[in-house]
Design an enzyme around this catalytic site. Structure first.
Site, PDB file in Angstrom:
ATOM      1  N   LYS A 130      28.648 -36.545 -12.244  1.00 55.14           N
ATOM      2  CA  LYS A 130      30.041 -36.360 -12.675  1.00 55.14           C
ATOM      3  C   LYS A 130      30.183 -35.251 -13.712  1.00 55.14           C
ATOM      4  O   LYS A 130      31.030 -34.380 -13.572  1.00 55.14           O
ATOM      5  CB  LYS A 130      30.610 -37.659 -13.264  1.00 55.14           C
ATOM      6  CG  LYS A 130      30.766 -38.779 -12.273  1.00 55.14           C
ATOM      7  CD  LYS A 130      31.493 -39.966 -12.901  1.00 55.14           C
ATOM      8  CE  LYS A 130      30.761 -40.585 -14.080  1.00 55.14           C
ATOM      9  NZ  LYS A 130      29.502 -41.245 -13.722  1.00 55.14           N
TER      10      LYS A 130
ATOM     11  N   ARG B  21      36.972 -47.326 -16.063  1.00 56.67           N
ATOM     12  CA  ARG B  21      35.812 -48.027 -15.518  1.00 56.67           C
ATOM     13  C   ARG B  21      36.183 -49.409 -15.014  1.00 56.67           C
ATOM     14  O   ARG B  21      35.416 -50.030 -14.289  1.00 56.67           O
ATOM     15  CB  ARG B  21      34.729 -48.182 -16.594  1.00 56.67           C
ATOM     16  CG  ARG B  21      34.029 -46.887 -16.870  1.00 56.67           C
ATOM     17  CD  ARG B  21      32.680 -47.105 -17.522  1.00 56.67           C
ATOM     18  NE  ARG B  21      31.936 -45.858 -17.553  1.00 56.67           N
ATOM     19  CZ  ARG B  21      31.485 -45.295 -18.658  1.00 56.67           C
ATOM     20  NH1 ARG B  21      31.682 -45.869 -19.811  1.00 56.67           N
ATOM     21  NH2 ARG B  21      30.825 -44.163 -18.598  1.00 56.67           N
TER      22      ARG B  21
ATOM     23  N   ARG C 234      16.318 -35.751 -15.962  1.00 54.49           N
ATOM     24  CA  ARG C 234      17.411 -35.069 -16.643  1.00 54.49           C
ATOM     25  C   ARG C 234      17.069 -34.779 -18.102  1.00 54.49           C
ATOM     26  O   ARG C 234      16.488 -35.599 -18.791  1.00 54.49           O
ATOM     27  CB  ARG C 234      18.661 -35.955 -16.592  1.00 54.49           C
ATOM     28  CG  ARG C 234      19.855 -35.355 -17.300  1.00 54.49           C
ATOM     29  CD  ARG C 234      21.129 -35.928 -16.800  1.00 54.49           C
ATOM     30  NE  ARG C 234      21.481 -37.164 -17.485  1.00 54.49           N
ATOM     31  CZ  ARG C 234      22.670 -37.747 -17.347  1.00 54.49           C
ATOM     32  NH1 ARG C 234      23.585 -37.244 -16.558  1.00 54.49           N
ATOM     33  NH2 ARG C 234      22.923 -38.859 -17.991  1.00 54.49           N
TER      34      ARG C 234
ATOM     35  N   ARG D  18      17.515 -38.419 -22.845  1.00 59.24           N
ATOM     36  CA  ARG D  18      18.285 -39.482 -23.484  1.00 59.24           C
ATOM     37  C   ARG D  18      17.599 -40.819 -23.263  1.00 59.24           C
ATOM     38  O   ARG D  18      17.051 -41.073 -22.204  1.00 59.24           O
ATOM     39  CB  ARG D  18      19.703 -39.526 -22.914  1.00 59.24           C
ATOM     40  CG  ARG D  18      20.526 -38.351 -23.367  1.00 59.24           C
ATOM     41  CD  ARG D  18      22.022 -38.529 -23.263  1.00 59.24           C
ATOM     42  NE  ARG D  18      22.475 -39.354 -22.157  1.00 59.24           N
ATOM     43  CZ  ARG D  18      23.645 -39.185 -21.555  1.00 59.24           C
ATOM     44  NH1 ARG D  18      24.443 -38.214 -21.932  1.00 59.24           N
ATOM     45  NH2 ARG D  18      24.017 -39.983 -20.589  1.00 59.24           N
TER      46      ARG D  18
ATOM     47  N   ARG E  29      21.720 -49.987 -15.952  1.00 57.73           N
ATOM     48  CA  ARG E  29      23.007 -49.279 -15.984  1.00 57.73           C
ATOM     49  C   ARG E  29      23.675 -49.272 -14.614  1.00 57.73           C
ATOM     50  O   ARG E  29      24.882 -49.417 -14.506  1.00 57.73           O
ATOM     51  CB  ARG E  29      22.807 -47.822 -16.455  1.00 57.73           C
ATOM     52  CG  ARG E  29      22.479 -47.713 -17.931  1.00 57.73           C
ATOM     53  CD  ARG E  29      22.041 -46.310 -18.282  1.00 57.73           C
ATOM     54  NE  ARG E  29      23.134 -45.333 -18.151  1.00 57.73           N
ATOM     55  CZ  ARG E  29      22.945 -44.026 -18.027  1.00 57.73           C
ATOM     56  NH1 ARG E  29      21.725 -43.532 -17.995  1.00 57.73           N
ATOM     57  NH2 ARG E  29      23.977 -43.222 -17.923  1.00 57.73           N
TER      58      ARG E  29
END
Ligand SMILES: [Zn+2]
Length: 218
Positions: free
Chosen positions: A13, A88, A122, A155, A166
């Protein structure tokens, strides 16, 4: 074009939104970034938000909606916006409807295996927040941001053990939202079945849908 991007964490996103914002000339609005910014600026609202996050509590919807309403009132949103990370839940979607009319919701369909592989590769810039990926979007110099020279890091919540959790949370929370927007006729699906699909291919697919939608509403 007032666009909402839906999709699990790691669907891309943020990456797609940052490219779409350039192509469409409308701002990319990430509620996550807005919240972090507000805390950094130490506004009244920012201090309130920090209290919640220090306690490990979720920031209440009213606060996010207030921030968002202020943001959407700015003149750069006149031509539209790209909303990323919000809504969400259905109650958030209902609150959003009161402050803005949404033209299109893009739902990014990405299989879990792809997400887990992608997120564990990432890296994020510690200075400017730019996103890199060791598989698909490598920085020119290892560990260094191309744009600002900042250091890249992983992260905490991009570690594989955290990603599964998640994804579970996302599916549970957001599945009803997909149905909600589908029932309103606003939802379009964009699938990514291949880990190595470059971001610009996905962005092109999204732009195609946007063009069709604009034709349809004119
Ligand atoms: Zn950077």
């Amino acid at each position: 074009m007032r666009l909402v991007l839906l999709g699990p964490p790691g669907a891309g996103k943020g990456t797609y939104a940052s490219r779409l914002t350039v192509k469409l000339g409308v701002p990319h609005i990430s509620t996550g970034d807005m919240v972090r910014e507000e805390i950094k600026k130490q506004t009244d609202l920012g201090r309130k938000i920090k209290e919640y996050s220090d306690r490990g509590a979720l920031v209440p919807d009213e606060i996010i909606i207030k921030l968002l309403a202020n943001r959407l009132r700015k003149p750069d949103c006149d031509k539209g916006f790209i909303l990323d990370g919000f809504p969400r839940t259905i109650s958030q979607a209902e609150a959003l409807e009161k402050i803005a009319k949404i033209d299109l919701v893009i739902n990014l369909n990405v299989p879990d295996e792809i997400i887990i592989t992608r997120l564990s590769n990432r890296l994020v810039c510690s200075k400017c927040g730019a996103i890199y990926n060791l598989l698909t979007l490598k920085p020119k110099r290892e560990g260094i941001c191309d744009k600002c020279g900042g250091r890249l890091y992983q992260r905490e919540d991009d570690k594989p053990e955290v990603i599964k959790e998640r994804l579970d949370v996302y599916r549970r929370q957001t599945a009803p939202l997909i149905e909600y927007y589908n029932n309103k006729g606003l939802l379009r699906n964009v699938s990514c079945e291949d880990l190595m699909t470059p971001p610009n291919v996905m962005v092109e697919k999204i732009i195609e849908i946007i063009k069709e939608t604009e034709k349809g509403t004119r």
